[in-house]
Scaffold this motif. Structure first.
Motif, mmCIF file in Angstrom:
data_model
loop_
_atom_site.group_PDB
_atom_site.id
_atom_site.type_symbol
_atom_site.label_atom_id
_atom_site.label_comp_id
_atom_site.label_asym_id
_atom_site.label_seq_id
_atom_site.Cartn_x
_atom_site.Cartn_y
_atom_site.Cartn_z
ATOM 1 N N ARG A 244 -37.565 -19.495 27.574
ATOM 2 C CA ARG A 244 -36.822 -18.448 28.188
ATOM 3 C C ARG A 244 -37.249 -17.070 28.162
ATOM 4 N NH1 ARG A 244 -32.378 -17.797 31.672
ATOM 5 N NH2 ARG A 244 -31.406 -15.966 31.726
ATOM 6 N N PHE A 245 -38.072 -16.585 29.265
ATOM 7 C CA PHE A 245 -38.762 -15.123 28.823
ATOM 8 C C PHE A 245 -37.748 -14.113 29.507
ATOM 9 C CE2 PHE A 245 -41.980 -18.063 29.037
ATOM 10 C CZ PHE A 245 -42.930 -17.922 28.228
ATOM 11 N N THR A 246 -38.108 -12.954 28.806
ATOM 12 C CA THR A 246 -37.013 -11.566 29.212
ATOM 13 C C THR A 246 -37.494 -11.317 30.802
ATOM 14 O OG1 THR A 246 -39.113 -10.144 28.348
ATOM 15 C CG2 THR A 246 -36.984 -10.941 26.898
ATOM 16 N N ALA A 247 -36.828 -10.465 31.253
ATOM 17 C CA ALA A 247 -37.147 -10.032 32.675
ATOM 18 C C ALA A 247 -38.717 -9.229 32.658
ATOM 19 C CB ALA A 247 -36.170 -9.045 33.056
ATOM 20 N N SER A 250 -41.483 -11.948 32.361
ATOM 21 C CA SER A 250 -41.171 -12.879 33.488
ATOM 22 C C SER A 250 -42.140 -12.562 34.498
ATOM 23 C CB SER A 250 -39.911 -13.212 33.821
ATOM 24 O OG SER A 250 -39.066 -13.754 32.749
ATOM 25 N N CYS A 270 -34.750 -14.142 34.928
ATOM 26 C CA CYS A 270 -35.710 -14.412 33.888
ATOM 27 C C CYS A 270 -36.274 -15.801 34.329
ATOM 28 C CB CYS A 270 -34.809 -14.430 32.625
ATOM 29 S SG CYS A 270 -34.258 -12.879 31.796
ATOM 30 N N ASP A 293 -39.999 -11.365 23.422
ATOM 31 C CA ASP A 293 -40.027 -11.602 25.015
ATOM 32 C C ASP A 293 -39.703 -12.913 25.508
ATOM 33 O OD1 ASP A 293 -40.161 -8.989 25.862
ATOM 34 O OD2 ASP A 293 -42.385 -8.797 25.196
ATOM 35 N N GLN A 295 -37.647 -16.684 24.021
ATOM 36 C CA GLN A 295 -36.718 -17.551 23.315
ATOM 37 C C GLN A 295 -36.959 -19.118 23.622
ATOM 38 O OE1 GLN A 295 -32.812 -17.046 24.168
ATOM 39 N NE2 GLN A 295 -31.942 -18.053 22.254
#
Length: 318
Positions: A244-247, A250, A270, A293, A295
């Motif tokens: 899962r990437f930060t906005a 992303s 995200c 950036d 997870q």
């Protein structure tokens, strides 16, 4: 009338009998410069045996030359520019490996473009290739490996593996030569491992072609080895990484293809990405590149490994 049509007609006219430049201009309904350029193109690019007879002031095929027919394909200027750009990029991959073969082709294309009144210098100046951390391969060893791949002959190699930091002697059955991430790899069935392996060409210390045919593996087996999981550490995927990437990150990652079978979707602004992998080493490096950036949501063992690497990195700055 485009150039292909003109050349077809020009070929027919000259094959029928020698003709003056004025006759060709009238028959083709084009300018003098166009006819001169087309004749030059046929002579330079198609090696058409067209000669000019000063006594009759005509152009025609040399009767002493072998019978000439048009090739099945020729290129216009824009296509030549595209081909020259491709050659330039190939040369940029590793100049010392490909120069003996790429150089003459590039010079030929440049000459054709110059004849048509265009400069090829802008292609070389404006289209750039900057490899990221390439590892040079020995040109002579590259040639032997490539020959083994194309001729399907067993190769006897002396290979130094970085991870174990030791050399081993192996007999391998070459299947593919792969350019991946700016480096060359030999995909081969290893007699020692009794399995497919990827050998980095820069780590092959010695290579000799054996005079016995290599095993021919089924294409589906090779495709599964090369494409089933993330990165150069190929093979059947053993797990799926869920990231899962930060906005902010992303906006870039959502447009990237990490693997042909990846699954990606937006979740509350995200980008969430699922990647199949068999060996976590390369995937770990790719994940760490994004630092805070990204997870790792799953699997637990990959999440724990990334967390441990980040802790170890942080400790160096305490």
């Amino acid at each position: 009338m485009n150039r292909a049509e003109r050349i077809f007609r020009l070929h027919g006219l000259l094959k029928d009998k020698p003709r003056s430049l004025e006759q060709l201009i009238e028959a083709l309904e084009v300018s003098r410069a166009t006819v001169v350029r087309d004749i030059g193109y046929m002579k330079d690019f198609m090696h058409a045996p067209i000669r000019y007879d000063r006594t009759t002031n005509t152009h025609g095929y040399d009767p002493k030359a072998p019978s000439f027919e048009l090739p099945g394909l020729w290129l216009n200027e824009s296509e030549l520019f595209g081909l020259l750009a491709t050659v330039h990029l190939l040369h940029g991959m590793q100049p010392d490996l490909l120069s003996p073969h790429i150089g003459p082709l590039r010079n030929r294309i440049r000459g054709l473009l110059a004849h048509s009144g265009h400069s090829a210098d802008s292609v070389v100046e404006r289209i750039l290739l900057r490899p990221l951390t390439p590892r040079p391969s020995d040109p002579e060893r590259f040639a032997v490996v490539a020959d083994g791949v194309l001729r399907a002959r067993v190769l006897d190699i002396r290979y130094h593996g970085r991870e174990r930091d030791r050399e081993t002697s192996r007999s391998v059955h070459p299947q593919r030569l792969l350019r991946y991430a700016d480096n060359w790899y030999l995909i081969a069935q290893c007699e020692t491992a009794q399995d497919l392996r990827a050998f980095s060409l820069d780590r092959i210390r010695r290579v000799k072609r054996a005079e016995r045919p290599a095993l021919a593996l089924d294409a589906t087996v090779l495709d599964r080895f090369l494409n089933a999981s993330f990165g150069i550490f190929s093979g059947v995927a053993e797990a799926w990484a869920v990231l899962r990437f930060t906005a902010a990150a992303s906006r870039w990652v959502a447009d990237e293809t990490w693997h042909p079978e990846q699954i990606g979707y937006w979740d509350q602004g995200c980008w969430q990405l699922q990647i199949p992998y068999s060996d976590p080493r390369e995937l770990t490096m790719q994940i760490l590149k994004y630092g805070p950036d990204v997870q790792v949501l799953a699997p637990p063992e990959l999440r724990a490994a990334i967390a441990e690497r980040l802790r170890a990195a942080s400790e160096q700055y305490q």
